[in-house]
Scaffold this motif. Structure first.
Motif, PDB file in Angstrom:
ATOM      1  N   ASN A  20       0.933  -1.155   0.024  1.00 23.25           N
ATOM      2  CA  ASN A  20       0.043  -0.039  -0.024  1.00 23.25           C
ATOM      3  C   ASN A  20       0.994   1.098   0.085  1.00 23.25           C
ATOM      4  OD1 ASN A  20      -2.887   1.342   0.597  1.00 23.25           O
ATOM      5  ND2 ASN A  20      -1.316   2.184   1.988  1.00 23.25           N
ATOM      6  N   ALA A  21       1.918   1.204   0.700  1.00 22.73           N
ATOM      7  CA  ALA A  21       2.750   2.608   1.013  1.00 22.73           C
ATOM      8  C   ALA A  21       3.592   2.582  -0.414  1.00 22.73           C
ATOM      9  CB  ALA A  21       3.819   2.292   2.076  1.00 22.73           C
ATOM     10  N   ARG A  22       3.913   1.390  -1.106  1.00 19.81           N
ATOM     11  CA  ARG A  22       4.579   1.603  -2.130  1.00 19.81           C
ATOM     12  C   ARG A  22       3.647   2.245  -3.559  1.00 19.81           C
ATOM     13  NH1 ARG A  22       4.708  -2.023  -6.105  1.00 19.81           N
ATOM     14  NH2 ARG A  22       3.945  -3.641  -4.794  1.00 19.81           N
ATOM     15  N   LEU A  23       2.361   1.837  -3.468  1.00 21.83           N
ATOM     16  CA  LEU A  23       1.539   2.250  -4.349  1.00 21.83           C
ATOM     17  C   LEU A  23       1.318   3.737  -4.277  1.00 21.83           C
ATOM     18  CD1 LEU A  23      -0.799  -0.992  -4.774  1.00 21.83           C
ATOM     19  CD2 LEU A  23       0.809  -0.093  -6.458  1.00 21.83           C
ATOM     20  N   GLN A  24       1.222   3.923  -2.829  1.00 20.56           N
ATOM     21  CA  GLN A  24       0.648   5.297  -2.539  1.00 20.56           C
ATOM     22  C   GLN A  24       1.755   6.373  -2.886  1.00 20.56           C
ATOM     23  OE1 GLN A  24      -2.307   6.481  -1.445  1.00 20.56           O
ATOM     24  NE2 GLN A  24      -3.105   5.146   0.009  1.00 20.56           N
ATOM     25  N   LEU A  25       2.852   5.920  -2.777  1.00 19.62           N
ATOM     26  CA  LEU A  25       4.065   6.864  -3.165  1.00 19.62           C
ATOM     27  C   LEU A  25       4.131   6.870  -4.719  1.00 19.62           C
ATOM     28  CD1 LEU A  25       6.850   8.463  -2.568  1.00 19.62           C
ATOM     29  CD2 LEU A  25       7.878   6.026  -2.676  1.00 19.62           C
ATOM     30  N   GLN A  26       3.704   6.094  -5.506  1.00 18.90           N
ATOM     31  CA  GLN A  26       3.727   5.928  -6.988  1.00 18.90           C
ATOM     32  C   GLN A  26       2.690   7.049  -7.228  1.00 18.90           C
ATOM     33  OE1 GLN A  26       3.389   2.133  -8.438  1.00 18.90           O
ATOM     34  NE2 GLN A  26       5.172   1.377  -7.789  1.00 18.90           N
ATOM     35  N   VAL A  27       1.571   6.872  -6.631  1.00 17.42           N
ATOM     36  CA  VAL A  27       0.423   7.866  -6.669  1.00 17.42           C
ATOM     37  C   VAL A  27       1.034   9.310  -6.727  1.00 17.42           C
ATOM     38  CG1 VAL A  27      -1.974   8.857  -6.160  1.00 17.42           C
ATOM     39  CG2 VAL A  27      -1.596   6.257  -6.434  1.00 17.42           C
ATOM     40  N   LYS A  28       1.393   9.495  -5.609  1.00 17.30           N
ATOM     41  CA  LYS A  28       1.834  10.841  -5.306  1.00 17.30           C
ATOM     42  C   LYS A  28       3.247  11.271  -6.171  1.00 17.30           C
ATOM     43  CE  LYS A  28       3.768  13.581  -1.061  1.00 17.30           C
ATOM     44  NZ  LYS A  28       4.331  13.313   0.165  1.00 17.30           N
ATOM     45  N   THR A  29       3.945  10.611  -6.518  1.00 11.11           N
ATOM     46  CA  THR A  29       5.073  10.833  -7.437  1.00 11.11           C
ATOM     47  C   THR A  29       4.432  11.335  -8.964  1.00 11.11           C
ATOM     48  OG1 THR A  29       6.598   9.527  -6.450  1.00 11.11           O
ATOM     49  CG2 THR A  29       7.007   9.927  -8.746  1.00 11.11           C
ATOM     50  N   LEU A  30       3.569  10.506  -9.451  1.00 14.59           N
ATOM     51  CA  LEU A  30       2.639  10.802 -10.534  1.00 14.59           C
ATOM     52  C   LEU A  30       1.903  12.137 -10.701  1.00 14.59           C
ATOM     53  CD1 LEU A  30       1.707   7.251 -11.882  1.00 14.59           C
ATOM     54  CD2 LEU A  30       3.201   8.461 -13.081  1.00 14.59           C
ATOM     55  N   GLU A  31       1.330  12.329  -9.483  1.00  9.28           N
ATOM     56  CA  GLU A  31       0.318  13.671  -9.146  1.00  9.28           C
ATOM     57  C   GLU A  31       1.280  14.540  -9.372  1.00  9.28           C
ATOM     58  OE1 GLU A  31      -2.530  14.141  -9.515  1.00  9.28           O
ATOM     59  OE2 GLU A  31      -3.688  12.357  -8.674  1.00  9.28           O
ATOM     60  N   SER A  32       2.471  14.737  -8.824  1.00  5.56           N
ATOM     61  CA  SER A  32       3.561  15.691  -8.759  1.00  5.56           C
ATOM     62  C   SER A  32       4.127  16.094 -10.307  1.00  5.56           C
ATOM     63  CB  SER A  32       4.729  15.256  -7.797  1.00  5.56           C
ATOM     64  OG  SER A  32       5.557  14.321  -8.583  1.00  5.56           O
ATOM     65  N   TYR A  33       3.827  15.099 -11.124  1.00  2.73           N
ATOM     66  CA  TYR A  33       4.233  15.438 -12.383  1.00  2.73           C
ATOM     67  C   TYR A  33       3.253  16.185 -13.154  1.00  2.73           C
ATOM     68  CZ  TYR A  33       8.210  12.425 -11.778  1.00  2.73           C
ATOM     69  OH  TYR A  33       9.257  11.760 -11.326  1.00  2.73           O
ATOM     70  N   ARG A  34       1.877  16.259 -12.624  1.00  6.08           N
ATOM     71  CA  ARG A  34       0.965  16.713 -13.350  1.00  6.08           C
ATOM     72  C   ARG A  34       1.137  18.415 -13.503  1.00  6.08           C
ATOM     73  NH1 ARG A  34      -4.233  14.588 -14.232  1.00  6.08           N
ATOM     74  NH2 ARG A  34      -3.652  13.018 -12.708  1.00  6.08           N
ATOM     75  N   ARG A  35       0.890  18.635 -14.784  1.00  4.78           N
ATOM     76  CA  ARG A  35       0.901  20.092 -15.040  1.00  4.78           C
ATOM     77  C   ARG A  35      -0.566  20.852 -15.189  1.00  4.78           C
ATOM     78  NH1 ARG A  35       4.198  20.394 -20.581  1.00  4.78           N
ATOM     79  NH2 ARG A  35       3.451  22.648 -20.333  1.00  4.78           N
ATOM     80  N   LYS A  36      -0.460  22.278 -14.913  1.00  3.55           N
ATOM     81  CA  LYS A  36      -1.872  22.849 -14.817  1.00  3.55           C
ATOM     82  C   LYS A  36      -1.521  24.200 -15.304  1.00  3.55           C
ATOM     83  CE  LYS A  36      -2.261  24.140 -10.169  1.00  3.55           C
ATOM     84  NZ  LYS A  36      -3.090  23.998  -8.696  1.00  3.55           N
ATOM     85  N   SER A  37      -2.561  24.879 -15.694  1.00  2.59           N
ATOM     86  CA  SER A  37      -2.439  26.283 -16.168  1.00  2.59           C
ATOM     87  C   SER A  37      -3.239  26.940 -15.294  1.00  2.59           C
ATOM     88  CB  SER A  37      -3.115  26.601 -17.556  1.00  2.59           C
ATOM     89  OG  SER A  37      -4.464  26.114 -17.502  1.00  2.59           O
TER      90      SER A  37
END
Length: 972
Positions: free
Chosen positions: A598-615
């Motif tokens: 669970n911790a590993r998957l949550q970290l992957q989610v957090k990492t991917l979310e941090s790559y998200r871009r927005k205007s």
């Protein structure tokens, strides 16, 4: 079969009657709608006849024949939006169905709205028919595509299957003209668009079409101004000082040449000498550095800065001080605040009339930062004004592949035009009256701020005092209607631009989509991992319920709310809290192995979310479509349109002709605001430079050369030094419209550097002749504005956060009806930022600021008015912020002078005076403060306070006393 044949003769009687307007629909409208859409025809919609209903409102057609689904009228009544709920009138389902049947049945009616005289038929055949025959009748002739036949007057007036396509006498409200002007007709592939000449011929035919109408139809609109609406502007009007181009007078000769440091001094001193007066002595250096620092940065000088300035005996020390202050980032914040006052800047939307409910205009703070940066960069004032009025028309942002900093700045600058009260977000008040109110407020702001005139009277009638005819008011209002288009309105929630180009937005969307795919897979893995634990925890909670209720309860909370029946809604409402399984509960129940997964998957989610871009959002203003045709509003009433007007400005200021589209205007923009901005910043304009120079003078001296900064007209105050005002205005324009140069010119003058203190036996004549100091024989005592007061306490306490720019610090309401700062969780230090960065509300500023006359922004604030009230004294004694800063200052003093004893007390007293008042204490003051500390210590010790704590509390009491002194609140 025989029985059916017997019934055939009766079928016409058994079939439902056709729904007709007069018999079936009109009674519904009469009972429920005529208070707004009868004789008053709110928003231009008159429901008294079928023809007037089909004609629609100012917003366009509301009924599409044979298609209730596309009819705005039916949509409004079926969704219960009309009649407005506030009217307590509700249509029954049967009445709504009747309206639907009337529309779907072809809007049958008995009324015949027009009679067509022979001369009108002839005009049609000579003017419009050749255009239609050449370009349109291939589709809209015998075949009558969409039910529209353009071969005769009668068929054109009949319209299409969707309703009328022309409104006789009003091409601007005719759908046919809109379609051919927007190039949507002829459609793509059906030939070239109509030429401008052909469109003009059709428009002119419609505008000149005069048909006899029934008494209950709209009367034809008047096309000629009355004499009162277009009152002539005379040569006498043009010769008044405010309406003539500023001229630079020769610098006058004076007797006391030794006191003349800049040309300003000669103008002021000449007037003083004519009265037998002269300047006061220069202010002491300590007072002068505090005055200059507060004027240019809003912050006090540090003790080190005061010491260095007083000790600097080299020539030009004062000039170097001014240069240093002008180069400070805090200069832009200080003078940006002055500008934001006059711009009516707020961070909130709507009227902001609820202390608890605050609606932010997301991204509005970018305009505030644009203003601050512009002042810091000394952007030429003429460019500064043009960007704010027409930044979107300076750059081709629509076709830019990537936004440069310049494009982003130009768009952000138009936030100036968005700082107006606009309450059209809720659909119920998104009506023409409310839309025009936005334009009326904008006219008031632009005229009082940039032009120094109050034009509001001319909204309803030609100005009673100033030479501003009503027609001029609506010409100037029309400048802004290509963007604030009353008939093609964007509500505030939709009126914003992304801070990136369309191409960049597409790349961002693609980038985020690439993240969403792996993110979805990981979230599915997480759900599979956690669901067995969730189910187990839910089963344990369900076990506590009666057995016959468990299955129903599980089903009720497991389906979406919108799909629940009444029983399930009841169960969910009653049991949701008891059966809720939190993420924390699931985390605790995970096995050791699953916890790691669970911790590993949550970290992957957090990492991917941090790559998200927005205007981000830019609260900008831009042209929303084809220019509307605007009309003068009789008595200022939206429902009483008069003659047409074209975009222009005030005749008395040299704008006799209508504006033309500047050749540099990019595609998609009308250029009307750019033309207006160019006219406003022309060196021939009588007011623009005068108004800004006067505003700068006002913010340095407390009162302008024209005391009514918002009104240079006949009802405003006359200038005390008109020749000086004109000399400054011309000098300002000739030297690149640079504000920093203007500041230095004013602040290095003897006029500015005078002392405000007068010995009792001197200048008796000056006090008698000029008690209000209009002649400037001394400096004025000034009070700190609300924001400077708060910021100066933070400086003394050593708390002020000097970060420049960024999102505002929010406010949160408290139970006692006050508000406190609510910084983001990841930025607790934000509560110590300058007051400029506290969220700007229209009606509910922070209470400490409000007590000290922070303006309520109904429209804008062209000059602060200071009051002296008991609440201010009570605030300095009891306000939580004041008490907190006094304690912080005491702690700072204890750290700067450690130990105990009289010498330490004297050192702390000296430091307190230097930090709060920018000067050392007098011996008598030191003695009084020492006695105060001793008494306060005794009081606290008597109250069982530990000696060390008593000493700190006594010192905090002294610090608060210094904050409450007039010397802290005012500066010389």
């Amino acid at each position: 079969m025989r029985r059916l044949l017997l019934l055939l003769p009766l079928l016409p009687w058994l079939a439902p009657a056709e729904t007709r307007f007069e018999r079936d629909v009109l009674p519904i409208f009469t009972a429920n709608c005529f208070s707004c859409h009868g004789g008053t025809s709110m928003a231009g919609l008159d429901l008294r006849t079928a023809a007037s209903t089909l004609r629609g409102s100012h917003q366009g057609i509301v009924v599409v024949k044979a298609d209730s689904g596309k009819s705005l009228l039916y949509r409004k009544v079926s969704e219960k939006l009309m009649p407005p709920p506030a009217f307590n009138l509700k249509l029954t389902e049967a009445q709504i169905e009747t309206i639907k049947q009337w529309i779907d049945g072809g809007t049958l009616a008995d009324d015949a709205p027009y009679e067509i005289p022979a001369e009108q038929t002839k005009r049609f055949e000579e003017e419009a028919q050749p255009v239609f025959a050449a370009r349109c009748v291939q589709c809209h002739g015998k075949n009558a595509a969409a039910g529209l036949d353009l071969r005769t007057v009668a068929t054109v007036l009949k319209g299409s299957a969707s309703g009328p396509v022309i409104v006789p006498g009003k091409s601007d409200k005719s759908l046919l003209v809109r379609r051919i002007s927007s190039r949507t007709m002829p459609p793509a592939g059906a030939g070239e668009p109509l030429t401008a000449e052909q469109i003009d011929k059709v428009s002119q035919w419609i505008d000149n079409t005069r048909l006899k109408v029934r008494a209950d139809q709209f009367a034809p609109l008047r096309e000629a101004f009355t004499e009162m609406e277009n009152r002539p502007v005379t040569e006498k009007d043009r010769k008044e000082w405010a309406y003539t181009k500023p001229q630079s007078s020769p610098v006058p000769a004076v007797k006391n040449k030794a006191r003349v440091r800049t040309p300003l001094d000669a103008f002021v001193l000449a007037k003083l000498e004519s009265k037998g007066l002269t300047f006061s002595p220069d202010a002491p250096n300590v007072a002068l550095i505090r005055r200059a620092s507060l004027d240019l940065t809003g912050l006090p000088p540090s003790p080190d800065e005061v010491r260095d300035f007083v000790a600097d005996t080299r020539p030009g020390a004062y000039e170097r001080l001014i240069d240093r202050l002008l180069a400070s980032p805090q200069y832009g914040e200080r003078w940006g605040r002055h500008w934001l006052d006059a711009a009516g800047y707020v961070d909130t939307g709507g009227f902001d009339n609820d202390l608890v409910g605050m609606e932010l205009s997301e991204g509005m703070w970018r305009y505030r930062d644009y203003v601050v940066n512009s002042f810091n960069n000394d952007k030429p004032y003429d460019r500064f004004v043009v960007e704010q009025l027409a930044g979107d028309e300076l750059v081709d942002w629509r076709n830019a592949k990537q936004y440069t900093a310049g494009i982003r700045d130009s768009l952000t600058a138009t936030g100036y035009l968005r700082c107006v009260y606009d309450r059209t977000d809720p659909d119920i008040v998104n009506l023409p009256g409310e839309r025009f109110d936005v334009l009326f407020h904008l006219m008031e702001k632009v005229s009082t701020h940039l032009m120094g005139l109050t034009v509001g009277c001319a909204r309803c009638h030609s100005h009673r005092y100033d030479p501003i005819p009503q027609s001029d008011y609506y010409r100037m209002l029309s400048v802004f209607t290509n963007a604030y288009n009353p008939w093609n309105w964007k509500q505030p929630k939709n009126r914003f631009l992304a801070d990136v180009s369309k191409q960049e937005e597409e790349l961002i969307a693609k980038h985020n989509a690439d993240i969403d795919r792996p993110l979805a897979r990981i979230n599915e893995d997480l759900q599979r991992l956690r669901k067995p634990y969730q189910d187990k925890l839910l089963d344990a909670k369900l076990a506590a319920l009666p057995e016959n209720l468990r299955a129903d309860a599980r089903e009720a909370i497991g389906i979406p709310e919108a799909k629940r029946d009444d029983v399930q809604k009841y169960l969910a409402r009653k049991l949701a809290k008891a059966l809720a399984v939190s993420d924390e509960d699931v985390d605790k129940s995970l096995s050791e192995a699953d916890r790691e997964t669970n911790a590993r998957l949550q970290l992957q989610v957090k990492t991917l979310e941090s790559y998200r871009r927005k205007s981000g959002k830019i609260q900008a203003l831009w042209d929303t479509g084809p220019p509307p045709v605007m009309r003068l509003l009789q008595r200022g009433v939206v429902e009483s349109p008069g003659p047409k007007v074209q975009p222009g400005a005030l005749t008395v200021l040299g704008a006799a002709s209508d504006f033309k589209r500047p050749p540099e205007t990019p595609e998609g923009a009308s250029g009307m605001r750019l033309a207006f901005a160019r006219w406003l910043t022309s060196r021939d304009h009588p007011l623009t430079a005068r108004v800004m120079v006067n505003r700068v003078w006002q913010d340095h001296f407390g009162v302008g050369i024209v005391a009514t900064a918002e009104n240079f007209g006949r009802m405003g105050a006359p200038p005390t030094h008109p020749e000086l005002l004109d000399w400054l205005a011309v000098d300002f324009m000739q030297n690149g419209w640079t504000l920093k140069r203007l500041h230095k010119l004013i602040m290095t003058s003897t006029v500015y550097r005078q002392s405000s203190r007068q010995p009792a036996d001197e200048n008796v004549a000056a006090r008698k002749l000029d008690p209000d100091n209009h002649l400037l024989w001394r400096a004025n005592l000034r009070r700190l504005e609300a924001e400077a007061l708060r910021d100066n306490m933070l400086v003394a306490a050593g708390k002020l956060d000097l970060r420049v720019g960024g999102e505002p610090v929010l406010l949160k309401p408290r139970a006692d009806g006050t508000q406190s700062l609510d910084p983001a969780e990841n930025d607790p230090a934000a509560k110590w930022r300058r007051s400029l960065y506290i969220v700007a509300r229209r009606n509910y500023p922070l209470q400490l600021l409000q007590v000290f006359d922070f303006p309520v922004m109904q429209v804008n604030c062209t000059r602060r008015v200071n009051s002296a009230t008991p609440l201010q004294s009570l605030a300095m004694l009891n306000d939580e912020f004041v008490v907190e800063q006094a304690r912080a200052l005491a702690t700072r003093l204890e750290g700067m002078a450690t130990g105990d004893g009289p010498e330490v007390d004297d050192r702390r007293i000296d430091l307190a005076y230097r930090l709060v008042l920018s000067r050392p204490p007098e011996p008598e003051e030191t003695k009084l403060c020492r006695e105060h500390l001793a008494r306060q210590r005794e009081v606290y010790v008597f109250g069982n306070t530990a000696p060390a704590k008593a000493s700190s509390s006594a010192l905090a009491s002294l610090c608060q006393m210094l904050f409450a002194t007039n010397e802290f609140l005012y500066y010389e």
